[in-house]
Design an enzyme around this catalytic site. Structure first.
Site, PDB file in Angstrom:
ATOM      1  N   LYS A  19      -0.774  35.725  65.452  1.00 21.03           N
ATOM      2  CA  LYS A  19      -0.951  35.071  64.145  1.00 21.03           C
ATOM      3  C   LYS A  19      -1.803  33.810  64.285  1.00 21.03           C
ATOM      4  CE  LYS A  19       2.502  32.334  62.571  1.00 21.03           C
ATOM      5  NZ  LYS A  19       2.094  30.954  62.282  1.00 21.03           N
ATOM      6  N   ASN A  20      -1.457  32.972  65.270  1.00 15.64           N
ATOM      7  CA  ASN A  20      -2.115  31.668  65.360  1.00 15.64           C
ATOM      8  C   ASN A  20      -3.507  31.727  65.972  1.00 15.64           C
ATOM      9  OD1 ASN A  20       0.002  30.549  64.043  1.00 15.64           O
ATOM     10  ND2 ASN A  20       0.971  29.654  65.870  1.00 15.64           N
ATOM     11  N   CYS A  47       6.775  19.832  56.054  1.00  7.40           N
ATOM     12  CA  CYS A  47       7.435  21.124  55.926  1.00  7.40           C
ATOM     13  C   CYS A  47       8.754  21.057  56.672  1.00  7.40           C
ATOM     14  CB  CYS A  47       6.549  22.248  56.445  1.00  7.40           C
ATOM     15  SG  CYS A  47       6.374  22.240  58.203  1.00  7.40           S
ATOM     16  N   ASP A  95       7.082  26.762  69.810  1.00  6.75           N
ATOM     17  CA  ASP A  95       7.349  27.966  69.010  1.00  6.75           C
ATOM     18  C   ASP A  95       8.355  28.917  69.673  1.00  6.75           C
ATOM     19  OD1 ASP A  95       5.646  27.002  67.107  1.00  6.75           O
ATOM     20  OD2 ASP A  95       3.939  28.225  67.701  1.00  6.75           O
ATOM     21  N   ARG A  98       0.329  26.559  55.226  1.00  7.57           N
ATOM     22  CA  ARG A  98      -0.222  25.288  55.700  1.00  7.57           C
ATOM     23  C   ARG A  98      -1.549  25.477  56.419  1.00  7.57           C
ATOM     24  NH1 ARG A  98       0.413  21.404  58.343  1.00  7.57           N
ATOM     25  NH2 ARG A  98       1.179  19.646  57.142  1.00  7.57           N
ATOM     26  N   ARG A 129       6.587  35.995  57.707  1.00  6.70           N
ATOM     27  CA  ARG A 129       5.343  35.238  57.839  1.00  6.70           C
ATOM     28  C   ARG A 129       4.723  35.423  59.216  1.00  6.70           C
ATOM     29  NH1 ARG A 129       5.525  29.316  55.652  1.00  6.70           N
ATOM     30  NH2 ARG A 129       3.452  29.619  56.503  1.00  6.70           N
ATOM     31  N   ARG A 157       3.930  16.511  59.664  1.00  8.11           N
ATOM     32  CA  ARG A 157       2.681  17.231  59.899  1.00  8.11           C
ATOM     33  C   ARG A 157       1.478  16.655  59.137  1.00  8.11           C
ATOM     34  NH1 ARG A 157       4.045  23.548  60.289  1.00  8.11           N
ATOM     35  NH2 ARG A 157       2.233  23.505  61.645  1.00  8.11           N
TER      36      ARG A 157
HETATM   37  N1  EPU Z   1      -0.282  15.725  64.222  1.00 11.33           N
HETATM   38  C1  EPU Z   1      -0.604  14.494  63.712  1.00 11.33           C
HETATM   39  N2  EPU Z   1      -1.783  14.347  63.050  1.00 11.33           N
HETATM   40  C2  EPU Z   1      -2.657  15.381  62.881  1.00 11.33           C
HETATM   41  C3  EPU Z   1      -2.324  16.639  63.420  1.00 11.33           C
HETATM   42  C4  EPU Z   1      -1.135  16.781  64.091  1.00 11.33           C
HETATM   43  O1  EPU Z   1       0.169  13.538  63.822  1.00 11.33           O
HETATM   44  O2  EPU Z   1      -3.715  15.185  62.265  1.00 11.33           O
HETATM   45  C5  EPU Z   1       1.014  15.897  64.906  1.00 11.33           C
HETATM   46  C6  EPU Z   1       1.919  16.858  64.141  1.00 11.33           C
HETATM   47  O3  EPU Z   1       2.589  16.189  63.102  1.00 11.33           O
HETATM   48  C7  EPU Z   1       2.851  17.358  65.207  1.00 11.33           C
HETATM   49  C8  EPU Z   1       1.948  17.375  66.443  1.00 11.33           C
HETATM   50  O4  EPU Z   1       0.805  16.577  66.131  1.00 11.33           O
HETATM   51  O5  EPU Z   1       3.909  16.472  65.397  1.00 11.33           O
HETATM   52  C9  EPU Z   1       1.483  18.729  66.878  1.00 11.33           C
HETATM   53  O6  EPU Z   1       1.024  19.474  65.809  1.00 11.33           O
HETATM   54  P1  EPU Z   1      -0.263  20.416  65.867  1.00 11.33           P
HETATM   55  O7  EPU Z   1      -1.306  19.809  64.974  1.00 11.33           O
HETATM   56  O8  EPU Z   1      -0.648  20.767  67.245  1.00 11.33           O
HETATM   57  O9  EPU Z   1       0.339  21.696  65.146  1.00 11.33           O
HETATM   58  P2  EPU Z   1      -0.436  22.579  64.118  1.00 11.33           P
HETATM   59  O10 EPU Z   1      -1.834  22.709  64.538  1.00 11.33           O
HETATM   60  O11 EPU Z   1      -0.144  22.140  62.733  1.00 11.33           O
HETATM   61  C10 EPU Z   1      -0.047  24.851  65.384  1.00 11.33           C
HETATM   62  C11 EPU Z   1       0.603  26.154  65.080  1.00 11.33           C
HETATM   63  C12 EPU Z   1       2.104  25.958  65.016  1.00 11.33           C
HETATM   64  C13 EPU Z   1       2.573  25.429  66.370  1.00 11.33           C
HETATM   65  C14 EPU Z   1       1.821  24.133  66.711  1.00 11.33           C
HETATM   66  C15 EPU Z   1       2.154  23.577  68.080  1.00 11.33           C
HETATM   67  C16 EPU Z   1      -1.062  27.335  63.810  1.00 11.33           C
HETATM   68  C17 EPU Z   1      -1.520  27.887  62.509  1.00 11.33           C
HETATM   69  N3  EPU Z   1       0.079  26.673  63.818  1.00 11.33           N
HETATM   70  O12 EPU Z   1       0.310  23.985  64.310  1.00 11.33           O
HETATM   71  O13 EPU Z   1       2.695  27.236  64.784  1.00 11.33           O
HETATM   72  O14 EPU Z   1       3.943  25.183  66.335  1.00 11.33           O
HETATM   73  O15 EPU Z   1       0.411  24.361  66.642  1.00 11.33           O
HETATM   74  O16 EPU Z   1       1.871  24.497  69.052  1.00 11.33           O
HETATM   75  O17 EPU Z   1      -1.731  27.524  64.831  1.00 11.33           O
HETATM   76  C18 EPU Z   1       4.425  28.699  64.167  1.00 11.33           C
HETATM   77  O18 EPU Z   1       3.674  29.648  64.460  1.00 11.33           O
HETATM   78  O19 EPU Z   1       5.655  28.858  63.948  1.00 11.33           O
HETATM   79  C19 EPU Z   1       3.870  27.356  64.096  1.00 11.33           C
HETATM   80  C20 EPU Z   1       4.479  26.360  63.463  1.00 11.33           C
END
Ligand code: EPU
Length: 440
Positions: free
Chosen positions: A41-42, A139, A327, A115, A419, A144
């Site tokens: 998915k990701n 969320c 995850d 998201r 999802r 996030r």
């Molecule tokens: N963060 C910030 N500022 C930003 C971006 C991130 O503070 O601008 C913080 C977030 O709040 C969080 C941390 O950095 O505390 C890590 O978040 P990250 O941005 O890496 O997560 P993401 O990109 O929103 C993706 C996956 C998630 C997975 C995370 C961590 C996708 C679509 N989503 O989310 O997947 O948990 O990386 O590996 O790729 C899931 O599949 O269940 C899922 C939530």
């Protein structure tokens, strides 16, 4: 099986389309057999977003049939692409022709459902110089924010304004920049990478995320003509090109799905072969599971798992890749709840990813939360109970707990599970689990 994944149109109405659907699991059955891993998915989500960068048709294969993918396809339609999807003999393909994008807005109705809609920010600003995306709020698992995405794009020459719940971002032309990420955010790295491939000059992203999904995206972009080096390391170097062509790209296997099935065998006991996977993507999780007492062997693209008897307690800290993935934290917690001894699971990525704890306690778990850590005293058994899914990985954790529990566990709000897991109950039933979806 043959059919269409997503007719053009609005999928917004599909969220919670069967709010009364629930999973009913009679625990206590060992799992035996072979299970195929679906596409990730990701990886699929950023790769579908990256098709917006191309002026030719892109064909994406091994796309998992998931609600999040449906919503994202709906967003691609909304942006004026010509997108179609089909699935046949377990191979699903999505074809996107973004040669004439007519929109630049990701509306609130879709962003609130998925998201990952934020992933259109980088491609749209690079391709047409403008994007207007509803601000994703917090969320179930944390606040996030997207501050790092916006800061990175600003360094590349974009200007943005946040008002009326939208971020409106524009540029007369992106230029290369040196960007250091305060945290190796996954979708931020992906957005900046996708913006940089069409920017003028060279971009360097330092402290970039290293997840396999980012490597898959970078390789797909290179196949379209992008000039990228360093994927899989913490420094990405991108030399902008004028335009990107089409591609035919197959999505990597879902390491989190594969890890979930390994842990299902740990929870229920059993002997499994998990096929069509990349075992090295799960190195950190596999080493923890071996330390807990599971027998895990890898050969080619298969993982062989054997588990019987009680596991041992092991501490885990979630970290960016190649560390233990957040995850898989909830699923691993199920195993530690039933293991011999005391363990500590520390969640370092998201500030609120312990929503499953209250539900696991309803099944008999002994867990205490202290700040970002869960202190778990292993119990000998779970007893089935009604529980509620709160997010995607929490849902999977409750399914694993139900497989291990004595008696019947009923899980509500399973739209969260849909999802991110393709046919989970069918896959588990084929392995011998007693699991049914009920709609009443
Ligand atoms: N963060 C910030 N500022 C930003 C971006 C991130 O503070 O601008 C913080 C977030 O709040 C969080 C941390 O950095 O505390 C890590 O978040 P990250 O941005 O890496 O997560 P993401 O990109 O929103 C993706 C996956 C998630 C997975 C995370 C961590 C996708 C679509 N989503 O989310 O997947 O948990 O990386 O590996 O790729 C899931 O599949 O269940 C899922 C939530």
């Amino acid at each position: 099986m043959k059919g269409t994944l997503s007719p053009p149109g609005n999928f917004a109405g599909q969220a919670g389309k069967c709010p009364k659907e629930r999973l009913v699991i009679k625990g206590g059955h060992r799992l035996e057999g072979t299970v195929r891993t679906s596409g990730a998915k990701n990886a699929a989500l950023p790769i579908l977003a990256a098709t917006l960068l191309s002026e030719s048709t892109c064909e994406i294969l091994n796309v998992p049939l998931l609600e999040d993918i449906r919503f994202f396809i709906s967003l691609l339609h909304e942006l004026g692409t010509d997108t179609s999807a089909s699935f046949e003999n377990r191979v699903s393909a999505v074809t996107v022709d973004a040669s004439s994008i007519s929109g630049y807005e990701a509306p609130h109705e879709l962003v609130r459902l998925i998201r990952a809609s934020i992933l259109v920010l980088g491609p749209l600003i690079a391709r047409i110089g403008r994007a207007r995306v509803s601000m994703p709020g917090g969320c179930a698992i944390g606040n996030r924010p997207i501050n790092l995405h916006l800061k990175g794009l600003e360094l590349m020459g974009a200007e943005y304004e946040v008002s009326n719940g939208f971020v409106d971002i524009r540029t007369k032309g992106l230029g290369g920049a040196r960007i250091y990420l305060d945290f190796p955010s996954v979708t931020c790295t992906e957005n900046l990478l996708m913006a940089a491939v069409l920017a003028r000059g060279t971009t360097v992203i330092e402290n970039a995320a290293r997840e396999p999904e980012i490597v898959d995206l970078a390789k797909m972009l290179k196949n379209m003509g992008a000039r990228i080096s360093g994927e899989g390391s913490d420094t990405l170097k991108i030399e902008g090109v004028r335009y990107l062509g089409g591609t035919r790209w197959s999505i990597i296997p879902d390491r989190i799905e594969a890890g979930t099935y390994i842990m299902a065998a740990g929870a229920a006991g059993g002997t499994l072969e998990i096929t069509d996977t990349v075992p090295s993507h799960l190195d950190s999780a596999i080493s923890k599971l071996r330390a807990a007492g599971m027998k895990i062997d890898c050969s080619g693209d298969s993982i062989f798992v054997e588990s019987s008897g009680r596991l041992k307690s092991v501490d885990v800290i979630t970290q960016p890749y190649p560390g233990f993935p957040t995850d898989l934290q909830a699923q691993f917690m199920v195993l530690m709840c039933l293991a011999q001894g005391l363990s500590v699971i520390t969640e370092n990525i998201f500030e609120n990813r312990f929503m499953h704890v209250a539900e696991l306690k309803r099944l008999g778990a002994d867990i205490k939360i202290e700040g970002r850590s869960a202190i778990i005293r292993g119990v000998k058994k779970f007893t089935g109970a009604p529980v509620q899914a709160t997010d995607l990985r929490a849902s999977a954790c409750l399914v694993l707990a139900g497989l291990a529990a004595r008696g019947v566990t009923e899980i509500t709000d399973i739209h969260h599970l849909d999802r991110g897991y393709e046919n989970m109950e069918a896959k588990l039933a084929a392995l011998g689990a007693d699991i049914k979806r009920i709609n009443a």
